[in-house]
Motif scaffolding. Sequence first.
Motif, PDB file in Angstrom:
ATOM      1  N   GLN A  12       0.745  -1.339  -0.072  1.00  0.00           N
ATOM      2  CA  GLN A  12       0.049  -0.007  -0.048  1.00  0.00           C
ATOM      3  C   GLN A  12       0.805   1.430   0.109  1.00  0.00           C
ATOM      4  N   MET A  13       0.933   2.054  -0.993  1.00  0.00           N
ATOM      5  CA  MET A  13       1.666   3.282  -1.221  1.00  0.00           C
ATOM      6  C   MET A  13       0.999   4.538  -0.648  1.00  0.00           C
ATOM      7  N   ALA A  14      -0.120   4.226  -0.098  1.00  0.00           N
ATOM      8  CA  ALA A  14      -0.753   5.211   0.702  1.00  0.00           C
ATOM      9  C   ALA A  14      -1.536   4.513   1.889  1.00  0.00           C
ATOM     10  N   LEU A  15      -1.196   4.689   3.041  1.00  0.00           N
ATOM     11  CA  LEU A  15      -1.775   4.075   4.416  1.00  0.00           C
ATOM     12  C   LEU A  15      -1.937   5.096   5.601  1.00  0.00           C
ATOM     13  N   ASP A  16      -2.836   4.588   6.564  1.00  0.00           N
ATOM     14  CA  ASP A  16      -2.931   5.407   7.777  1.00  0.00           C
ATOM     15  C   ASP A  16      -1.743   5.034   8.553  1.00  0.00           C
ATOM     16  N   LYS A  17      -1.502   5.982   9.530  1.00  0.00           N
ATOM     17  CA  LYS A  17      -0.275   6.051  10.704  1.00  0.00           C
ATOM     18  C   LYS A  17      -0.709   4.872  11.249  1.00  0.00           C
ATOM     19  N   GLY A  18       0.388   4.040  11.717  1.00  0.00           N
ATOM     20  CA  GLY A  18       0.237   2.714  12.598  1.00  0.00           C
ATOM     21  C   GLY A  18       0.007   1.536  11.839  1.00  0.00           C
ATOM     22  N   GLN A  19      -0.566   1.951  10.507  1.00  0.00           N
ATOM     23  CA  GLN A  19      -1.117   0.691   9.760  1.00  0.00           C
ATOM     24  C   GLN A  19       0.257  -0.225   9.197  1.00  0.00           C
ATOM     25  N   LEU A  20       0.010  -1.485   9.385  1.00  0.00           N
ATOM     26  CA  LEU A  20       0.848  -2.284   9.053  1.00  0.00           C
ATOM     27  C   LEU A  20       0.830  -2.662   7.439  1.00  0.00           C
ATOM     28  N   THR A  21       2.041  -2.605   6.883  1.00  0.00           N
ATOM     29  CA  THR A  21       1.806  -3.166   5.276  1.00  0.00           C
ATOM     30  C   THR A  21       3.412  -3.765   5.035  1.00  0.00           C
ATOM     31  N   SER A  22       3.479  -4.089   3.928  1.00  0.00           N
ATOM     32  CA  SER A  22       4.722  -5.003   3.473  1.00  0.00           C
ATOM     33  C   SER A  22       5.548  -4.315   2.207  1.00  0.00           C
ATOM     34  N   TRP A  23       7.032  -4.411   2.497  1.00  0.00           N
ATOM     35  CA  TRP A  23       7.668  -4.063   1.425  1.00  0.00           C
ATOM     36  C   TRP A  23       8.432  -5.287   0.970  1.00  0.00           C
ATOM     37  N   THR A  24       8.396  -5.194  -0.289  1.00  0.00           N
ATOM     38  CA  THR A  24       8.934  -6.485  -1.011  1.00  0.00           C
ATOM     39  C   THR A  24       9.833  -5.929  -2.098  1.00  0.00           C
ATOM     40  N   PHE A  25      11.265  -6.765  -2.038  1.00  0.00           N
ATOM     41  CA  PHE A  25      12.269  -6.480  -3.036  1.00  0.00           C
ATOM     42  C   PHE A  25      12.444  -7.880  -3.618  1.00  0.00           C
ATOM     43  N   ILE A  26      13.041  -7.969  -5.044  1.00  0.00           N
ATOM     44  CA  ILE A  26      13.235  -9.092  -5.824  1.00  0.00           C
ATOM     45  C   ILE A  26      14.514  -8.642  -6.387  1.00  0.00           C
ATOM     46  N   LEU A  27      15.612  -9.747  -6.092  1.00  0.00           N
ATOM     47  CA  LEU A  27      16.923  -9.351  -6.676  1.00  0.00           C
ATOM     48  C   LEU A  27      17.239 -10.654  -7.661  1.00  0.00           C
ATOM     49  N   ARG A  28      17.638 -10.057  -9.000  1.00  0.00           N
ATOM     50  CA  ARG A  28      17.636 -11.237 -10.019  1.00  0.00           C
ATOM     51  C   ARG A  28      19.245 -11.261 -10.601  1.00  0.00           C
ATOM     52  N   ASN A  29      19.908 -12.326 -11.142  1.00  0.00           N
ATOM     53  CA  ASN A  29      20.956 -12.358 -11.533  1.00  0.00           C
ATOM     54  C   ASN A  29      20.915 -12.592 -12.767  1.00  0.00           C
ATOM     55  N   ALA A  30      20.998 -11.816 -13.819  1.00  0.00           N
ATOM     56  CA  ALA A  30      21.005 -11.877 -15.312  1.00  0.00           C
ATOM     57  C   ALA A  30      22.460 -12.330 -15.867  1.00  0.00           C
ATOM     58  N   CYS A  31      23.315 -12.459 -15.128  1.00  0.00           N
ATOM     59  CA  CYS A  31      24.633 -12.731 -15.598  1.00  0.00           C
ATOM     60  C   CYS A  31      24.930 -14.230 -15.780  1.00  0.00           C
ATOM     61  N   PHE A  32      25.697 -14.694 -16.562  1.00  0.00           N
ATOM     62  CA  PHE A  32      26.127 -16.016 -16.887  1.00  0.00           C
ATOM     63  C   PHE A  32      27.029 -16.475 -15.840  1.00  0.00           C
ATOM     64  N   LEU A  33      27.552 -15.770 -14.711  1.00  0.00           N
ATOM     65  CA  LEU A  33      28.203 -16.221 -13.820  1.00  0.00           C
ATOM     66  C   LEU A  33      27.466 -16.438 -12.364  1.00  0.00           C
ATOM     67  N   PRO A  34      27.839 -17.111 -11.693  1.00  0.00           N
ATOM     68  CA  PRO A  34      27.139 -17.223 -10.214  1.00  0.00           C
ATOM     69  C   PRO A  34      27.429 -16.088  -9.200  1.00  0.00           C
ATOM     70  N   ALA A  35      26.834 -15.709  -8.372  1.00  0.00           N
ATOM     71  CA  ALA A  35      27.066 -14.610  -7.428  1.00  0.00           C
ATOM     72  C   ALA A  35      26.910 -14.971  -5.911  1.00  0.00           C
ATOM     73  N   PRO A  36      28.166 -15.561  -5.371  1.00  0.00           N
ATOM     74  CA  PRO A  36      27.966 -16.344  -4.168  1.00  0.00           C
ATOM     75  C   PRO A  36      27.918 -15.294  -3.076  1.00  0.00           C
ATOM     76  N   TRP A  37      28.365 -14.376  -3.184  1.00  0.00           N
ATOM     77  CA  TRP A  37      28.441 -13.200  -2.019  1.00  0.00           C
ATOM     78  C   TRP A  37      27.601 -11.983  -2.370  1.00  0.00           C
ATOM     79  N   ILE A  38      26.528 -11.596  -2.111  1.00  0.00           N
ATOM     80  CA  ILE A  38      25.617 -10.212  -2.271  1.00  0.00           C
ATOM     81  C   ILE A  38      25.381 -10.162  -0.886  1.00  0.00           C
ATOM     82  N   GLU A  39      25.513  -8.585  -0.724  1.00  0.00           N
ATOM     83  CA  GLU A  39      25.163  -7.904   0.598  1.00  0.00           C
ATOM     84  C   GLU A  39      24.145  -6.710   0.406  1.00  0.00           C
ATOM     85  N   VAL A  40      22.913  -6.980   0.953  1.00  0.00           N
ATOM     86  CA  VAL A  40      21.846  -6.015   0.643  1.00  0.00           C
ATOM     87  C   VAL A  40      21.399  -5.239   2.203  1.00  0.00           C
ATOM     88  N   LEU A  41      21.516  -3.908   1.997  1.00  0.00           N
ATOM     89  CA  LEU A  41      21.303  -2.960   3.102  1.00  0.00           C
ATOM     90  C   LEU A  41      19.809  -2.028   2.879  1.00  0.00           C
TER      91      LEU A  41
END
Length: 403
Positions: A81-110
Amino acid sequence: MGMNAAGAKKAGKRMKTPKAEARSARVAYGAVLTGSALLALFAGGRMVYALFYLCLLLLPLSLAHAFAVSRFLGLTQHVKQMALDKGQLTSWTFILRNACFLPAPWIEVLPRACAGLEARIEPTRMALLPGGREKRTIPVQFRYRGAYRLGMEKIVVRDAMRLFAVSVPLPESVPVLVYPRVYELRRFAMSRLTEEDRPCPIAQPSDEVLAETRKYIPGDTLSRIHWNLTARNQELMTRLFVQEAEQRVMCVVDLRPFEAEDTRLCEDAVIEAALAAARFTLWKGVPLLFTGYDRGTRYAAEARDLSRFEELRRVCAALSFGASLPPELLLNDLRESRYVMLFTAHDPSDELLKRVPADGYMDVFRIRRGGQDAVPPYGTAGRVRVFALDADERLPAVMENVE
């Protein structure tokens, strides 16, 4: 007890930070490279030289690997929900994709932490195969109203040996608008005015007498625009009728910055108290002009009934306290109304009170912070009343019982 201690010790070793792990990997690589160089210098031999050149070759290969993966790493994110009431619980989702032909063994997300965001924001480590994807969902809740932007602080890709770290270009953050609370008052101080002095619902524009014109204010209806005068002046002009000027209620919000232990809490209390009063006024069928100064620019929203209340609430969600203005600017347009409600976290000043027209009324609602005195002693022949409101959950109850 011994087994538990051993388990805790192992868990502590597994919870090393990415920087500590990278430092250990660099130390280990440096030791191997130094040892192979010493062997090549003093012992020689085909295998020794092969080991030395292999160690040297690993450096550019590792850097090229990390750089390639970082260029082909994609991130998408959205909020439930991009517009919500104060104190209302919602969820933030992110999807990470590796389009490279090489593996990515160490990815840090902050993820980026926001002031007022009640969520556990921690660095996340993940590994992605070529063409792989990883989805993470974070529950979020906002403690204060306002406009927020959810996004990443940084995404770092490390090579397989963890010798290098390459930052990933970040997409734009996701905007989130948090609405203030709405309090439905059963009664309010405005209702304590006598029937003779109380503002009444105004007549239809066709029955009114044109008093004057003024510049267009966002929120004015198109039916009130004076098109002939607009064409002459090359700017929108609005008609103001005599009955409207006398009977419309003006709700003024003081957005000047102030110091407090919990400034955001007090700012929300000022906005929510003004919204509660505005809703009560419109519920009574009294037209309203909601106005103030936001970062030095005047804003105004006009409403004749509750049909425009949600629009008014959306405006209040994004208002900012952040401009030092002369207090008298807040009441420049007092002539447009005989009854003014001023909501402020400052002490009402004499300059504000002196600008009340002789035939007008003003109620000042001061938000108190941290054990302040109730209200300063003011006496203005009954035309100005000063009330104290607490910046806490008792706000609606106090508003219903002000004397």
